[in-house]
Design an enzyme around this catalytic site. Structure first.
Site, PDB file in Angstrom:
ATOM      1  N   ARG A   1       0.904  -1.251   0.135  1.00 32.09           N
ATOM      2  CA  ARG A   1      -0.058   0.049  -0.091  1.00 32.09           C
ATOM      3  C   ARG A   1       1.050   1.219   0.139  1.00 32.09           C
ATOM      4  O   ARG A   1       0.515   2.296  -0.720  1.00 32.09           O
ATOM      5  CB  ARG A   1      -1.063  -0.055   1.110  1.00 32.09           C
ATOM      6  CG  ARG A   1      -2.087  -1.000   0.988  1.00 32.09           C
ATOM      7  CD  ARG A   1      -2.957  -1.149   2.473  1.00 32.09           C
ATOM      8  NE  ARG A   1      -3.867  -1.934   1.842  1.00 32.09           N
ATOM      9  CZ  ARG A   1      -5.010  -2.543   2.453  1.00 32.09           C
ATOM     10  NH1 ARG A   1      -4.902  -2.268   4.133  1.00 32.09           N
ATOM     11  NH2 ARG A   1      -6.071  -3.224   2.384  1.00 32.09           N
TER      12      ARG A   1
ATOM     13  N   TYR B   1      -6.245  -0.963  -6.700  1.00 32.63           N
ATOM     14  CA  TYR B   1      -5.849  -2.106  -5.988  1.00 32.63           C
ATOM     15  C   TYR B   1      -5.161  -1.953  -4.872  1.00 32.63           C
ATOM     16  O   TYR B   1      -4.957  -0.793  -4.380  1.00 32.63           O
ATOM     17  CB  TYR B   1      -4.878  -3.023  -7.292  1.00 32.63           C
ATOM     18  CG  TYR B   1      -3.672  -2.321  -7.813  1.00 32.63           C
ATOM     19  CD1 TYR B   1      -3.081  -1.083  -7.308  1.00 32.63           C
ATOM     20  CD2 TYR B   1      -2.975  -2.916  -8.985  1.00 32.63           C
ATOM     21  CE1 TYR B   1      -2.005  -0.419  -7.798  1.00 32.63           C
ATOM     22  CE2 TYR B   1      -2.003  -2.298  -9.441  1.00 32.63           C
ATOM     23  CZ  TYR B   1      -1.345  -1.283  -8.864  1.00 32.63           C
ATOM     24  OH  TYR B   1      -0.339  -0.763  -9.477  1.00 32.63           O
ATOM     25  N   GLU B   2      -4.810  -3.247  -4.226  1.00 29.33           N
ATOM     26  CA  GLU B   2      -4.237  -3.122  -2.809  1.00 29.33           C
ATOM     27  C   GLU B   2      -5.122  -2.573  -1.835  1.00 29.33           C
ATOM     28  O   GLU B   2      -4.768  -1.897  -0.662  1.00 29.33           O
ATOM     29  CB  GLU B   2      -2.804  -2.397  -2.674  1.00 29.33           C
ATOM     30  CG  GLU B   2      -1.873  -2.854  -3.696  1.00 29.33           C
ATOM     31  CD  GLU B   2      -1.682  -4.312  -3.364  1.00 29.33           C
ATOM     32  OE1 GLU B   2      -1.819  -5.013  -2.434  1.00 29.33           O
ATOM     33  OE2 GLU B   2      -1.029  -5.068  -4.445  1.00 29.33           O
ATOM     34  N   GLY B   3      -6.332  -2.678  -1.900  1.00 30.70           N
ATOM     35  CA  GLY B   3      -7.679  -2.190  -1.284  1.00 30.70           C
ATOM     36  C   GLY B   3      -8.029  -0.819  -1.885  1.00 30.70           C
ATOM     37  O   GLY B   3      -7.404   0.316  -1.828  1.00 30.70           O
TER      38      GLY B   3
END
Length: 600
Positions: free
Chosen positions: A296, A440-442
């Site tokens: 992140r 992406y990555e949350g």
């Protein structure tokens, strides 16, 4: 044609004048980070990114990756050669532990190198970036044997790494995963299932790929509490580190994406593939989050990188392209038109871009310093506060950073007018590549909920209280200096808006949790404004100090002071409006029935 110049001057200013990294020479890794070493590393990294990675950015976007009939994937022309040169130059080793062959340099030096890499060629940078994130998870959760067997060759770049979370039926809600891990009785498990959206899932850059895969064992709870993490290598690894037979996993297809075409985003099929558990059974999500938190921060840097390269190209275009006359009269009477740079609305977009790019760079570097302090500060108190700040800032760097990074990229495209919509100018790629960073990555809505739903209340609110105190203390000191009193007052007021929003959540979140969900995005943006405001206060003070002492590039330093003023005038006032949106609550937002969303 697109251009890219690594922002070495600004990075050095931030490291030396703002952060003063020479003060940390007694911390692990910093002893080798002398001023000469830091400048040499940044100069060489910038040169590599400008001369090796950037030239294959557009061609890689056009060519993309190709899945072959045997399930292997071929990266675009020039990528294998660039990756080999990248490893041979030692760039994979920079921040990695010396114990496993790395150079052990601080993260505050590694982050800017990562920024240059992301700006020059985001799709390429993802290959080694994901490997670094996988290494971080193995270093924290892997056994000594797993570290011995896998980490050295991942650190060297000989082997790659991935993270496998998402499945067709689940993304954010990982409790829905169906991938199964059946013990074989010899310490390994048979992994069966399908994962999607797997960045760098299959490629031809490395000899092996070490997949970290989330799966459920047969008797595991059917929820997030039943997830375990497994090492599943593309090729099995013998005890001596040599490669064995091909594992039973394959790339089923490559996703057809809006951007980052040169990164192989794969559907991965695991058909009884051999895997080995990392850490404890049913504790896989905690292990994977070590990797995800690293990723992140990396995605936040991607947002910065795409914003910077788009901004750089917009500035050049605005200087070269002539359209219309300045509102105050011709600025270049000898020509039929003035450069775009004379128009206030173009200036608005460019100044906003400069304020965001340089502010985000400062925030990412401050975050990197906190990572270093969390591991190596002298006292437990310092380590704890640094760890608290990293935890608090991660969703802001990722969420707010990529939201604003995308804004900068689209505004930079807007500067080009119709030409920005034409592929040959390169601006379309920066917008398309920047867009994924918000997802992406949350997704950024998840980042906002992580911030308000978890990070604020963690340890009794210790992290957010520490952040409030830092901002208040620096504003109080700056208000005593006439040159900074106005800006410090503005920032102090914005910090007050953040405090008020925090208190509103405390008073209204328990009675209706939707109030928190409805305001989370706005809260993340208030905190982003305050965090960047703090960076601009620091940069302005450092720039004035350098000017007073008669050192540094005068034009560069004066531009810092003007850009800080622009941030204060154009960004900080938004904090109040965002607080009022939060306090509107969720009633209207949640009132419509599903069929009422259709206008027909």
């Amino acid at each position: 044609m697109p251009v890219y110049r690594a922002p070495i001057q600004d990075t050095l200013f931030q490291l030396n004048d703002v952060l003063g990294i020479d003060r940390y020479a007694d911390l692990p890794g910093f002893a080798n980070a002398s001023p000469d070493m830091v400048e040499a590393v940044l100069t060489e990294a910038g040169k590599f990114c400008e001369e090796v990675l950037f030239p294959i950015n557009r061609s890689g976007d056009l060519e993309g990756c190709t899945r072959q009939e045997d399930g292997s994937v071929t990266t675009p022309e020039g990528f294998k050669e660039a990756y080999k040169a990248y490893c041979e130059a030692g760039w994979t080793l920079l921040n990695q532990p010396e114990e496993f062959g790395g150079q052990g340099l601080p993260h505050v030096l590694g982050f800017p190198v990562e920024e240059y890499r992301m700006a020059a060629n985001q799709a390429f940078a993802m290959y080694p970036g994901l490997t670094q994130a996988a290494v971080s998870a193995l270093l924290v959760k892997g056994s000594d044997e797993q570290k011995r067997l896998y980490v050295p060759k991942m650190v060297s770049g000989e082997w790659g790494g991935t993270m496998n979370l998402t499945e067709p039926q689940c993304g954010t809600d990982l409790g829905l995963i169906r991938t199964r891990a059946v013990p074989n009785g010899d310490g390994s498990s048979s992994i069966t299932g399908t994962k999607i959206f797997i960045s760098s899932g299959e490629h031809d850059l490395t000899d092996n790929i070490i997949h970290l895969v989330l799966a459920k064992t047969p008797d595991a709870p059917d929820s997030v509490k039943g997830i375990s993490l497994f090492i599943v290598p593309k090729y099995l690894v013998n005890d001596d580190g040599s490669l064995g037979e091909r594992n039973t996993l394959s790339c089923g297809s490559i996703e057809h994406k809006m951007g980052i075409h040169a990164n192989a985003t794969c559907v991965m099929n695991y058909d009884g593939a051999k895997g080995w558990m990392v850490g404890e059974e049913n504790k896989g999500l905690a292990a994977m989050f070590v990797m995800m938190n690293a990723a992140r921060l990396g995605v936040g840097i991607q947002g910065l990188g795409q914003a910077d390269i788009a901004y750089q190209n917009a500035v050049q275009y605005a200087q070269d392209r002539r359209q219309g006359r300045a509102l105050t009269g011709p600025q270049d009477p000898a020509q039929k038109a003035d450069p775009l740079l004379v128009h206030p609305d173009v200036r608005r977009m460019l100044m906003d871009g400069k304020a965001v790019v340089e502010g985000l760079r400062g925030l990412c570097l401050w975050g990197a310093l906190q990572v270093d302090l969390a591991h190596g500060a002298a006292s437990e108190e310092e380590r704890q506060q640094a760890d608290d700040l990293v935890s608090l800032l991660t969703p802001v760097i990722k969420g707010y950073g990529t939201d604003k990074g995308y804004d900068v990229a689209t505004n930079a495209q807007q500067v080009f007018g119709g030409h920005g919509y034409i592929e040959e100018q390169g601006m379309s790629q920066y917008v398309r590549d920047a867009r994924i960073t918000m997802i992406y990555e949350g997704a950024n809505g998840v980042q906002a909920m992580d911030l308000v739903g978890r990070k604020l209340a963690q340890n009794g609110g210790r992290a957010i209280q520490a952040f409030f105190a830092i901002v208040d203390a620096e504003c109080a000191t700056a208000k005593d200096k006439p040159a900074f009193a106005d800006f410090a007052g503005q920032l102090e007021k914005a910090n007050g808006e953040l405090k008020a929003a925090t208190m509103w959540f405390m008073a209204n979140g328990m009675t209706d949790p939707n109030n928190v969900g409805a305001g989370a995005h706005h809260y993340m943006h208030i905190m982003g404004i305050v965090a960047l405001g703090l960076m601009w206060l620091r940069m302005a003070e450092a720039a004035q100090k350098a000017l007073d002492e008669g050192r540094g590039n005068k034009a560069f330093l004066e531009a810092k002071l003007v850009t800080a003023r622009h941030f204060g005038e154009r960004f900080i006032p938004d904090a109040g409006a965002l607080r009022r949106k939060i306090e509107a609550g969720s009633e209207a937002m949640m009132a419509l029935t599903p069929d009422q969303f259709f206008a027909a």
